[in-house]
Design a protein around this motif. Structure first.
Motif, PDB file in Angstrom:
ATOM      1  N   SER A  12       0.824  -1.215   0.000  1.00 38.81           N
ATOM      2  CA  SER A  12       0.000   0.000   0.000  1.00 38.81           C
ATOM      3  C   SER A  12       0.857   1.264   0.000  1.00 38.81           C
ATOM      4  CB  SER A  12      -0.921   0.027   1.225  1.00 38.81           C
ATOM      5  OG  SER A  12      -1.833  -1.049   1.161  1.00 38.81           O
ATOM      6  N   VAL A  13       1.969   1.222   0.706  1.00 44.86           N
ATOM      7  CA  VAL A  13       2.841   2.408   0.711  1.00 44.86           C
ATOM      8  C   VAL A  13       3.401   2.635  -0.697  1.00 44.86           C
ATOM      9  CG1 VAL A  13       4.954   3.434   1.644  1.00 44.86           C
ATOM     10  CG2 VAL A  13       3.383   2.220   3.178  1.00 44.86           C
ATOM     11  N   ARG A  32       0.610   4.262  -2.648  1.00 46.25           N
ATOM     12  CA  ARG A  32       0.442   5.661  -2.252  1.00 46.25           C
ATOM     13  C   ARG A  32       1.619   6.516  -2.724  1.00 46.25           C
ATOM     14  NH1 ARG A  32      -3.302   7.358   0.931  1.00 46.25           N
ATOM     15  NH2 ARG A  32      -4.935   5.875   1.446  1.00 46.25           N
ATOM     16  N   SER A  33       2.788   5.913  -2.797  1.00 43.13           N
ATOM     17  CA  SER A  33       3.959   6.653  -3.287  1.00 43.13           C
ATOM     18  C   SER A  33       3.762   6.997  -4.766  1.00 43.13           C
ATOM     19  CB  SER A  33       5.233   5.818  -3.123  1.00 43.13           C
ATOM     20  OG  SER A  33       5.417   5.425  -1.785  1.00 43.13           O
ATOM     21  N   MET A  87       0.908   7.386  -6.308  1.00 43.47           N
ATOM     22  CA  MET A  87      -0.174   8.379  -6.399  1.00 43.47           C
ATOM     23  C   MET A  87       0.213   9.734  -5.807  1.00 43.47           C
ATOM     24  SD  MET A  87      -2.987   7.087  -7.683  1.00 43.47           S
ATOM     25  CE  MET A  87      -4.327   8.097  -7.078  1.00 43.47           C
ATOM     26  N   LEU A 133       0.187  10.183  -2.633  1.00 44.70           N
ATOM     27  CA  LEU A 133      -0.795  10.308  -1.552  1.00 44.70           C
ATOM     28  C   LEU A 133      -0.205   9.823  -0.231  1.00 44.70           C
ATOM     29  CD1 LEU A 133      -4.111   9.010  -3.201  1.00 44.70           C
ATOM     30  CD2 LEU A 133      -3.579  11.358  -2.514  1.00 44.70           C
ATOM     31  N   LEU A 134       0.961  10.319   0.113  1.00 40.62           N
ATOM     32  CA  LEU A 134       1.607   9.881   1.347  1.00 40.62           C
ATOM     33  C   LEU A 134       1.328  10.870   2.470  1.00 40.62           C
ATOM     34  CD1 LEU A 134       5.048   8.900  -0.200  1.00 40.62           C
ATOM     35  CD2 LEU A 134       3.438   7.314   0.909  1.00 40.62           C
ATOM     36  N   ARG A 152      -4.615  13.055 -10.907  1.00 40.09           N
ATOM     37  CA  ARG A 152      -5.349  12.003 -10.210  1.00 40.09           C
ATOM     38  C   ARG A 152      -6.793  12.007 -10.706  1.00 40.09           C
ATOM     39  NH1 ARG A 152      -3.716  14.322  -5.012  1.00 40.09           N
ATOM     40  NH2 ARG A 152      -1.513  13.794  -4.825  1.00 40.09           N
ATOM     41  N   THR A 176      -7.581   5.309  -8.262  1.00 42.66           N
ATOM     42  CA  THR A 176      -7.439   4.182  -7.342  1.00 42.66           C
ATOM     43  C   THR A 176      -8.780   3.631  -6.908  1.00 42.66           C
ATOM     44  OG1 THR A 176      -7.216   5.893  -5.697  1.00 42.66           O
ATOM     45  CG2 THR A 176      -5.257   4.631  -6.180  1.00 42.66           C
ATOM     46  N   PHE A 205      -9.840   1.440  -3.499  1.00 40.56           N
ATOM     47  CA  PHE A 205      -9.310   0.912  -2.246  1.00 40.56           C
ATOM     48  C   PHE A 205     -10.204  -0.176  -1.679  1.00 40.56           C
ATOM     49  CE2 PHE A 205      -7.328   5.199  -2.253  1.00 40.56           C
ATOM     50  CZ  PHE A 205      -6.013   4.796  -2.199  1.00 40.56           C
ATOM     51  N   ASP A 252      -6.133  -1.459  -4.673  1.00 39.29           N
ATOM     52  CA  ASP A 252      -5.462  -1.975  -3.479  1.00 39.29           C
ATOM     53  C   ASP A 252      -6.440  -2.835  -2.688  1.00 39.29           C
ATOM     54  OD1 ASP A 252      -3.924  -2.496  -1.276  1.00 39.29           O
ATOM     55  OD2 ASP A 252      -3.417  -0.402  -0.845  1.00 39.29           O
TER      56      ASP A 252
END
Ligand SMILES: Nc1ncnc2c1ncn2[C@@H]1O[C@H](COP(=O)(O)OP(=O)(O)OP(=O)(O)O)[C@@H](O)[C@H]1O
Ligand SMILES: [Mg+2]
Length: 328
Positions: free
Chosen positions: A49-50, A53-54, A56, A58-59, A90, A96, A98, A181
């Motif tokens: 998931s990280v 998010r990296s 995207m 979106l961290l 985006r 995404t 989720f 995800d």
């Protein structure tokens, strides 16, 4: 080679914690072509998931990336863009889905309003055309009675229907890349297959690329073209699906594969969890992070980090790979 949509180079993402920096993603390289689905698998905490998010951008604010990391989407380096520059990308170029559809939905707006907002904002559609398109999208994701549902609020829908709406929103502006995800983990088993079918069909029909994150090797086997196996923030094996399943080299991948439930196992067989504990990402071992749990580990495994090596088709990071028959 097809058109490359995504090119991730040396992605490193760390979080400050009380005990020190936690290296969640540690030097990941990935490319993805249009029309292909990449499965990303690995145990809980391996960094899936990280990584998503990296990509995207979106961290959480505290996260630190790099040095030397880049994420090129359609040839543009997203890591060089500001939040304001990223926003139009985006939804329009990457979107995404989720695990929990409620994170993607606004509980105070109708399904239609949420779809229409994106269509007007990203594509500049007039209101009436956007509403018609919203209904069409809801129909294409298999939502029953789309003309009625379009005016309902998320809480009036079942979990499976909400995930369909979240997918409709994700594909509404025809992104080039979809990152899903664990999109079905929260759903009933019967609905899971339908949602995965839906995602697969959308990717094919719209010629997108997809990253499908899961810890289910069974899902990878039937839904993906290629697989990247993650362990302790790194890709430890990567190949087209068939190649990975037939010529598994990394003992960790083999352990994940042996945890696929078989139909003959009956409904209540427990999955074989991989023995031992996942590594400490704040003080990682010097050598292979899987070595302490690996029955094939030898001296170099403890001391020297294996690099991800191999050819275009099949890469793995292991000093003591499983033997497979040579192919002519
Ligand atoms: N905001 C954060 N702050 C600190 N550590 C974090 C943060 N987000 C994730 N981590 C850590 O980063 C590591 C990777 O987490 P990640 O969520 O990517 O795992 P995952 O592979 O998606 O697992 P799962 O299968 O359970 O979803 C974990 O050790 C996690 O605890
Ligand atoms: Mg996750």
């Amino acid at each position: 080679m097809g058109e490359i949509i995504l090119d991730v180079v040396n992605q490193r993402t760390a979080f400050p914690t009380k005990r020190g920096m936690l290296q969640a993603v540690n030097g990941v390289n990935l490319t993805l072509e249009r029309g292909r689905t990449l499965g990303v698998v690995g145990e809980s905490g391996s960094g899936k998931s990280v990584l998503a998010r990296s990509i995207m951008g979106l961290l959480p604010r505290a996260a630190q990336t790099g040095p030397g990391s880049s994420v090129h989407l359609n040839g543009r380096d997203l890591t060089a863009l500001s939040e304001r520059e990223l926003r139009p990308i985006r939804g329009r170029e990457v979107s995404t889905v989720f695990q929990d559809p409620m994170t993607a939905l606004n509980p105070t707006l109708t399904v239609g309003a949420q779809l229409i907002e994106g269509l007007r904002h990203h594509l500049g559609m007039p209101k009436r055309a956007a509403r018609a398109r919203a209904i069409e999208l809801l129909r294409s994701v298999g939502l029953p009675q789309p003309e009625t549902r379009v005016d309902q609020f998320p809480h009036q829908l079942s979990g499976g229907m909400r995930q369909r709406v979240a997918i409709a929103i994700a594909i509404s502006c025809e992104p080039d890349l979809l990152i899903a995800d664990e999109p079905t983990t929260a759903l009933d088993v019967t609905v899971q297959a339908e949602i995965l079918d839906l995602l697969q069909r959308q990717v094919r029909e719209r010629n997108m690329a997809m990253i499908l994150i899961t810890h289910d090797m069974g899902v990878v086997a039937v839904r993906c073209d290629d697989v990247a196996v993650m362990y302790a923030g790194r890709i430890v094996e990567q190949a087209p699906v068939r190649e990975l399943f037939q010529r598994t080299r990394m003992p960790y991948t083999a352990a994940l594969l042996s945890s696929i439930p078989r139909i003959t196992d009956g409904p209540h067989r427990r999955l074989d969890a991989i023995g031992g504990r996942p590594p400490d990402l704040i003080h990682p071992p010097a050598g292979c992070a899987f070595a302490p749990r690996c029955k094939f580990a030898s001296d170099p495994c403890q001391g020297v980090m294996p690099a991800l090596e191999g050819d275009e088709r099949h890469r793995f990071a292991c000093h003591t790979p499983l033997q497979v028959e040579a192919v002519a």
